[in-house]
Scaffold this active site. Structure first.
Site, PDB file in Angstrom:
ATOM      1  N   SER A 192      29.087  41.995  31.823  1.00 15.19           N
ATOM      2  CA  SER A 192      28.127  41.783  30.738  1.00 15.19           C
ATOM      3  C   SER A 192      26.968  42.776  30.835  1.00 15.19           C
ATOM      4  CB  SER A 192      27.648  40.326  30.753  1.00 15.19           C
ATOM      5  OG  SER A 192      26.975  40.003  29.561  1.00 15.19           O
TER       6      SER A 192
ATOM      7  N   ASP B 104      34.910  39.773  21.773  1.00 19.42           N
ATOM      8  CA  ASP B 104      34.018  39.318  22.842  1.00 19.42           C
ATOM      9  C   ASP B 104      33.175  38.122  22.400  1.00 19.42           C
ATOM     10  OD1 ASP B 104      32.594  40.364  25.564  1.00 19.42           O
ATOM     11  OD2 ASP B 104      31.117  39.552  24.183  1.00 19.42           O
TER      12      ASP B 104
ATOM     13  N   HIS C 267      34.686  36.369  27.537  1.00 20.00           N
ATOM     14  CA  HIS C 267      33.601  37.249  27.972  1.00 20.00           C
ATOM     15  C   HIS C 267      33.571  37.257  29.494  1.00 20.00           C
ATOM     16  CE1 HIS C 267      29.770  39.394  27.670  1.00 20.00           C
ATOM     17  NE2 HIS C 267      29.239  38.537  28.517  1.00 20.00           N
TER      18      HIS C 267
END
Length: 466
Positions: free
Chosen positions: A198, A294, A361
């Site tokens: 991330s 995502d 994610h």
């Protein structure tokens, strides 16, 4: 009332109190809520027996101005390598969103994302950080490090807000941490991998070539970005929600001077915080691992509450099975933008790709998506196997790109179960199996749990007083 019933009540009270406190976050919310909820999902999916690795603060960082947002020392977790991996190093950069204005940065100062005072004293190492060969076949015996994230700008800032005593020192934290790891043996590394998830995935892109330069030319160095390919996409209202957020990050933390000059020579600073404008210029071998749809970007970039005030997208962005055909097409257009963004990057033989058509994610730190019996696959290989083939050059030109949704049946999709009290996460497919063991399904909303706890406490105390 029998003692066994009372003990059962006590157990129910403890479970509901803990679950309610942990599993529910306010809906409609903020970037922080999405990050927290995904983090909670990861914890729920952990194996029951996971090695806990203690937090170490970088004692020399303060004198270098390498501090968290609140001025506390930065930290990391290190699990030492052994055997054939004793001289190999994997650095995992923690993710956790960004702060893009004074208010959000002040808020982060009172959380683990902005202060080591609030960081967990030990973290479980799973997925790419696991020390078990059956869970992490290629990196299990390496020196594995998780560098904590407490600057709010993907380890990129170097300024401060004097009036509010907020320290934007991500670049200095990066440098102090690397000096620490080099002193602990990384300077003799035979092999090294810089990774991140991330916001940490973006950081691995920003710092990849810098990482290469820190190590001897004889060291094999590569970089991995997991869920870090944030796109400068148009949201459902026709605006640019993520660009607005990134512009705030670049401005409030004064990132301009630290961004790639190759990029800033022809683009504005905000554009040069977007990976799509950076990855093709990275000289060090890089692997991009991303889902084509995502979940974080759907929630916070494509259909955030500010772009969807009427809540038309609420059901769809929470559970893709609730989307109509035009909404699915919007997501397909986003996937097409992802494909275009990696096109030039993919032409280099040294780079690798794993882009699966899932609604998820971060797939490296979760055991179920990194390397498990039913993990997501492309071309018959799981994420860990594909990354390993690329890093160790076991195969050539590794570019695993999925067909468009809904063709992939191996996905572990995130389902956002939105109700009046908050957001929960479960996994699909096999959602019934996983959510049936998911404690949050059996927890009361926080305010109800508090009432139940009060009643049960009263009963128990009354019994004990007899």
């Amino acid at each position: 009332m029998t003692r066994s019933v009372l003990l059962l009540s006590l157990l129910l009270w403890i479970v509901c109190s803990l679950c309610s406190a942990a599993a529910f976050v306010r809906s409609g919310s903020s970037v922080g809520d999405t990050e927290i909820a995904i983090s909670l999902l990861e914890k729920k999916l952990m194996a029951p027996e996971v090695a806990m690795v203690p937090l170490t603060l970088i004692q020399g960082a303060g004198s270098k101005g390498a501090v968290c947002l609140d001025g506390t020392l930065p930290g990391y977790h290190l699990d030492r390598g052994s055997g054939s991996g004793a001289n190999n190093w994997l650095i995992q950069l923690e993710g956790g969103g960004w702060c893009n204005n004074h208010r959000t940065c002040v808020y982060r100062k009172t959380s683990r994302r902005g202060s080591s005072n609030f960081m967990e004293k030990a973290l479980p190492f799973t997925g790419i950080l696991s020390n078990k060969p059956l869970e992490n076949p290629d990196f299990f015996n390496w020196n594995r490090v998780k560098l904590r994230y407490c600057d709010g700008a993907s380890f990129a800032g170097d300024s401060q807000d004097e009036s509010s005593q907020i320290f934007y020192r991500g670049q200095r934290i990066w440098q102090a941490a690397m000096e620490e790891f080099l002193s602990l043996g990384m300077k003799q590394a035979n092999q090294a991998l810089l990774s991140g998830c991330s916001a940490g995935g973006l950081a691995s892109i920003l710092h990849c070539d810098e990482f290469r330069e820190l190590l001897p030319s004889s060291t094999k160095v590569k970089c991995l970005s997991d869920a870090g390919m944030f796109l400068d996409a148009v949201d459902v209202s026709g605006g640019h929600s993520l660009r607005n957020m990134f512009q705030g990050v670049v401005t409030v933390q004064n990132l301009q001077k630290g961004l790639s000059s190759t990029c800033t020579n022809h683009l504005d600073p905000t554009s040069c915080f977007f990976p799509q404008n950076l990855v093709s210029d990275i000289k060090t071998p890089m692997f991009l691992l991303n889902t084509a749809y995502d979940s974080w970007q759907i929630q916070e970039s494509l259909a955030p509450p500010t772009a969807d005030p009427g809540g038309i997208w609420k059901a769809c962005k929470s559970d893709h099975s609730q989307c109509n055909s035009s909404q699915i097409q919007f997501f397909q257009d986003f996937r097409n933008q992802m494909m275009y963004a990696v096109n030039s990057f993919s032409k280099s033989d040294q780079n690798g790709l794993f882009i699966n058509s899932c609604f998820a994610h971060c797939q490296t730190e979760r055991q179920d998506t990194w390397f498990a019996q039913d993990s997501p696959q492309l071309n018959g290989k799981r994420v860990a196997e594909t990354v390993g083939d690329w890093y160790f050059d076991r195969a050539k030109n590794i570019k695993a790109i999925d067909c468009a949704y809904p063709c992939d049946k191996t996905c572990h999709n995130l389902i956002f179960d939105v109700n009046q009290t908050g957001v929960d996460r479960s996994v699909d497919p096999k959602a019934a199996e996983i959510s049936s063991s998911s404690s949050s399904r059996f927890c009361f909303p926080l305010h109800r749990a508090s009432l139940v706890s009060l009643v049960l406490t009263t009963i128990i105390l009354g019994f004990l007083a007899q």
